[in-house]
Structures are given as structure tokens and as C-alpha cells.
Design an enzyme around this catalytic site. Sequence first.
Site, PDB file in Angstrom:
ATOM      1  CG  PHE A   1       4.106  -2.784  -8.165  1.00 49.16           C
ATOM      2  CD1 PHE A   1       4.908  -2.066  -7.281  1.00 49.16           C
ATOM      3  CD2 PHE A   1       4.617  -3.078  -9.418  1.00 49.16           C
ATOM      4  CE1 PHE A   1       6.182  -1.644  -7.643  1.00 49.16           C
ATOM      5  CE2 PHE A   1       5.885  -2.660  -9.796  1.00 49.16           C
ATOM      6  CZ  PHE A   1       6.669  -1.935  -8.907  1.00 49.16           C
TER       7      PHE A   1
ATOM      8  CE  LYS B   1       7.299  -4.679  -3.437  1.00 48.28           C
ATOM      9  NZ  LYS B   1       5.938  -5.080  -3.658  1.00 48.28           N
TER      10      LYS B   1
ATOM     11  CB  CYS C   1       4.382  -5.702   1.939  1.00 47.73           C
ATOM     12  SG  CYS C   1       3.835  -7.198   1.106  1.00 47.73           S
TER      13      CYS C   1
ATOM     14  CE  LYS D   1      -4.832  -6.255   2.068  1.00 51.22           C
ATOM     15  NZ  LYS D   1      -4.357  -5.655   0.838  1.00 51.22           N
TER      16      LYS D   1
HETATM   17  C1  UGA Z   1       1.113  -3.660  -0.208  1.00 48.26           C
HETATM   18  C2  UGA Z   1       1.040  -2.701  -1.402  1.00 48.26           C
HETATM   19  O1  UGA Z   1      -0.204  -1.993  -1.391  1.00 48.26           O
HETATM   20  C3  UGA Z   1       1.189  -3.461  -2.718  1.00 48.26           C
HETATM   21  O2  UGA Z   1       1.217  -2.545  -3.805  1.00 48.26           O
HETATM   22  C4  UGA Z   1       2.505  -4.259  -2.674  1.00 48.26           C
HETATM   23  O3  UGA Z   1       2.680  -5.009  -3.855  1.00 48.26           O
HETATM   24  C5  UGA Z   1       2.463  -5.195  -1.489  1.00 48.26           C
HETATM   25  O4  UGA Z   1       2.324  -4.430  -0.285  1.00 48.26           O
HETATM   26  C6  UGA Z   1       3.749  -5.978  -1.491  1.00 48.26           C
HETATM   27  O5  UGA Z   1       4.804  -5.377  -1.305  1.00 48.26           O
HETATM   28  O6  UGA Z   1       3.734  -7.169  -1.808  1.00 48.26           O
HETATM   29  P1  UGA Z   1      -0.628  -5.256   1.055  1.00 48.26           P
HETATM   30  O7  UGA Z   1       0.449  -5.493   2.063  1.00 48.26           O
HETATM   31  O8  UGA Z   1      -1.402  -6.405   0.540  1.00 48.26           O
HETATM   32  O9  UGA Z   1      -0.026  -4.502  -0.242  1.00 48.26           O
HETATM   33  O10 UGA Z   1      -1.680  -4.296   1.752  1.00 48.26           O
HETATM   34  P2  UGA Z   1      -2.183  -2.793   1.618  1.00 48.26           P
HETATM   35  O11 UGA Z   1      -3.547  -2.802   1.069  1.00 48.26           O
HETATM   36  O12 UGA Z   1      -1.205  -1.922   0.966  1.00 48.26           O
HETATM   37  O13 UGA Z   1      -2.279  -2.392   3.175  1.00 48.26           O
HETATM   38  C7  UGA Z   1      -1.126  -2.429   4.019  1.00 48.26           C
HETATM   39  C8  UGA Z   1      -1.470  -1.950   5.403  1.00 48.26           C
HETATM   40  O14 UGA Z   1      -1.758  -0.546   5.402  1.00 48.26           O
HETATM   41  C9  UGA Z   1      -2.709  -2.616   6.027  1.00 48.26           C
HETATM   42  O15 UGA Z   1      -2.465  -2.888   7.387  1.00 48.26           O
HETATM   43  C10 UGA Z   1      -3.789  -1.567   5.863  1.00 48.26           C
HETATM   44  O16 UGA Z   1      -4.827  -1.664   6.804  1.00 48.26           O
HETATM   45  C11 UGA Z   1      -2.994  -0.285   6.047  1.00 48.26           C
HETATM   46  N1  UGA Z   1      -3.620   0.907   5.419  1.00 48.26           N
HETATM   47  C12 UGA Z   1      -3.758   0.986   4.074  1.00 48.26           C
HETATM   48  C13 UGA Z   1      -4.035   1.951   6.222  1.00 48.26           C
HETATM   49  O17 UGA Z   1      -3.916   1.913   7.472  1.00 48.26           O
HETATM   50  N2  UGA Z   1      -4.574   3.070   5.631  1.00 48.26           N
HETATM   51  C14 UGA Z   1      -4.718   3.172   4.294  1.00 48.26           C
HETATM   52  O18 UGA Z   1      -5.216   4.228   3.827  1.00 48.26           O
HETATM   53  C15 UGA Z   1      -4.309   2.098   3.483  1.00 48.26           C
END
Ligand code: UGA
Length: 431
Positions: free
Chosen positions: A153, A205, A261, A322
Site C-alpha cells: 500500500f 488491494k 496504479c 502527482k
Molecule cells: C496509490 C495508493 O495511494 C497507494 O496506497 C497504493 O499502494 C498505490 O497506488 C499502488 O497501488 O501501488 P500512488 O499511485 O503512488 O499510490 O499515488 P496517490 O498518491 O494515491 O495518487 C494517485 C493519483 O490520484 C494522482 O494522480 C493524484 O494526483 C490523484 N489524487 C490523489 C487526486 O487527484 N486527488 C486526491 O485527493 C488524491
Amino acid sequence: MRVGVIGSGYVGLTTAACLAHLGHEVVAADLDSDRVARLNKGDIPILEEGMPKLVADGLASRRLRFVVGAANAARDAELIFICVATPQGDDGAADLSFVEIAAREIAPVLSPGAVVINKSTMPVGSTRFVQRVLHETAGGQLDRVTVASNPEFLREGQAVRDFLNPDRIVIGCDDPEAAVKVGDLYRSVRAPVIVTDPASAEMIKYASNAFLATKISFINAIANLCEEVDADVREVALGMGYDPRIGFQFLHPGPGYGGSCFPKDTSALLYTAQTHGYDFGLLKGVIDVNRNQYDRTVAKIRSAAGGSFEGRVVGAWGLTFKADTDDMRDSPALHILRQVMAEGATVRAYDPAAGEQAENQLPGVVACQDAYEAANGSDVLAVLTEWDEFRWKDFDRILSSMRSASIVDARNLLDPAALRRRGFKYVGIGR
Ligand code: UGA
């Protein structure tokens, strides 16, 4: 414990470096001999806070080393993590061919009693699938080898912190003895441990990622509605978030979720639902809202450019999916800018971490060295990734360098009142 890690990408490298940090002896494998050579010198190919120090410490203490070839990492290991890529196939399903190759490679060298652990995100049924491949390949020669699911995670950019301070550890395994062995790896980590059957672990997951994606699409949909009714989504999210059943996290509207992801995992879960005859309309809606969010952002930039991109210059701040990562996989910024360029605009882009990838990912882009250069001469400035440094720019300087003073802030990062006072036209998301 002696640990082998197959695959030294984001997940594998984090797993290997963190387990070495926790005191285990780790051998991590990759197919790419250049990557292995770089890693053995402590040269980290990804941007990940804390990783360079962890790898340097691991190499110095000899608890961590990198080798070419899965079998070299699996030989002598008590626990072997499979951390190879599970890309999205054409039908949306997760492609398990790298997993199968890894399993076939390690099967002949597994020690008696070894536990093989699926760490990559793999669909329900993958634990059994790996077990079957191992047995088939070893032709009945496997001695008490078990397969477990232990999903990660980890958020990119904070993967080390997430690994060492997890919210929970999930172990899916039918054999209690093997589950205890996997749990022992994390003995020095304080977190609830959930031991369950493999299918439930695999589903945890996917359900977690799909739920987080749902929160994002939900708030994006609310943001879109806020624009119609003159409400401010930031106030709405604040008012919602104080309810602990809802919470503040993952309620930031934006250009849509991206990365390696959420897009892949939501499609894979939808595929699983379809193949089992379940109509998961809710998840389909989440995916649709996300795709529409890219288009809505393009429409906002187009409208700020005067209704057409022909002959227009768009300055873009941010290309990664991000902030605080150099990863551009499935980045909303790329989806949006490709469309903007296809409709005739010149794009001048700057990202603090994208480096040379920018030109490869967006052929024809003018790759800029800083935020000011990207804004210079543009008709619209689009903020596409929420890098903190963008907040602190000299906006008077930017105003005087732009051809027309228009900002589309797809991350609600900037202060609209301050920008409007200076003379900018400002458009955010849902405000
Ligand atoms: C995500 C999950 O948060 C992790 O818990 C998981 O382990 C991981 O995928 C995975 O499956 O390996 P990650 O892809 O690194 O992690 O990024 P996030 O921080 O979750 O952001 C994902 C996307 O959602 C980004 O494009 C971000 O900008 C967007 N986002 C996130 C939003 O648009 N709004 C939000 O409030 C949060």
C-alpha cells in the site's frame, strides 16, 4: 531472514531496501543488468525520499545486494517476493506474463519450505495461479513450498515511509505456518496484521485502490457541480472532511487521477467483475468521471485560450502524475497536453522532476528549464501537477511575460484572489 526479491522497480526496490533496513539479508534481482550495476553502486534510478540512504546503508552492511536473474535471488532464500510488473492488457485485465516468467525461473531453485510471496498487484486468483505454475515447472519436485499474497500500500514519493510505518499488513495464505513466517518479516514494524485467505488479500488491494479512486472521482464530480451552482468545492470538502466517517484525505479535486496504479487497477477490477457476471456500474462511473475530467480540463484551457488552440501558446506547469515523484506513467498532464497539442497549440512545459522524459513523452513540446520560461510568451498557463514550488513564484514577473494573462489551475494550488488582484484571469476546479 534470507529474502529474495524478484524485480527491482518501485515496489521491489522499496521492499528490498526496507527489509534490509529491518535487519534481513536481501538479494534483489532485475533483468536489466545496467540497472543492477547502478543499484550495486547505490545509484537510485527513481526519485523516492529516503531511498538513497537506505540502499547505501544496505550495501555497506552487506545485507542488501542486487543480482541479474530471478533464480539468483531465489536460491537459498526462505522468502521470495515477486515484485514484477503486472501491466494492463488490451482488455483491461492485468497481464500476468511477467509473473509467470518469474515463477518458472525460480521454481527449480526453491529451497524446501520456502514461501513465495506475491507483492505486485495481482488479480484475485493469482496466488493459486503462481502455486500452479511453480508445481507444474518443478514437476512434483517442490518440497513444502507455499505461496502467499502480501499486497503493498505504498504511495510513490513516500514509499519508504509507508513501508516502515504501514497502516496495516495483509497476509493472504492458506497455510498458517507460512503466514507466520511472512508476519515474522515485519516483527519490528508496528501495525495491525490481517491474516486471511489469498482471495480476500488480493481483493483488499483492489478494493482499497478502487475506493480511493472513487473518492477522487466523487469529489471531482462534486467540483463539476459546484461550478454550475456557484459553490466552492474546497469549502465543501472541508465541511465534509470533519465527519470522521468521510475524512479529509483524497478529497482534492484535480485533472483526474493518474499514475501506474489507479487507472490500471480500476480497469482490472472492472474486468474481474465483468468476467464474473457482476455489473459494477459504480466502478464504471468512477472510471468515466476520471476520463471526462481530462476532457473538462482541456475544455477549460481551450476556453481560456479564446475558444481554439490554433496559433496559441500554452504554458504548462507540471508533467508528473502527482508532485514529489518523477513518474509520468498515465499522468493526467500528458493526456491533457497531448490533446492540447493535437488541436494546434504550442506547449511550453516545465516540471521539476520530469527531466528528459518530457520530450520523449510529448514529441514537439518546448521543454523549459524553469517555471518562468514555460510561462514566457504563453496565452494560458495551466497548472497540472501540484508541485509546491509553483505557489511561490513571482506572479508579477509572470504576468508581464505572458502574451495574455490567463491561468487554468487544475490543482487548485494557487490563490485566486491574489492572482485576480494582479490582473490575471483565473479558473480553478469547482470554485
Ligand atoms: C496509490 C495508493 O495511494 C497507494 O496506497 C497504493 O499502494 C498505490 O497506488 C499502488 O497501488 O501501488 P500512488 O499511485 O503512488 O499510490 O499515488 P496517490 O498518491 O494515491 O495518487 C494517485 C493519483 O490520484 C494522482 O494522480 C493524484 O494526483 C490523484 N489524487 C490523489 C487526486 O487527484 N486527488 C486526491 O485527493 C488524491
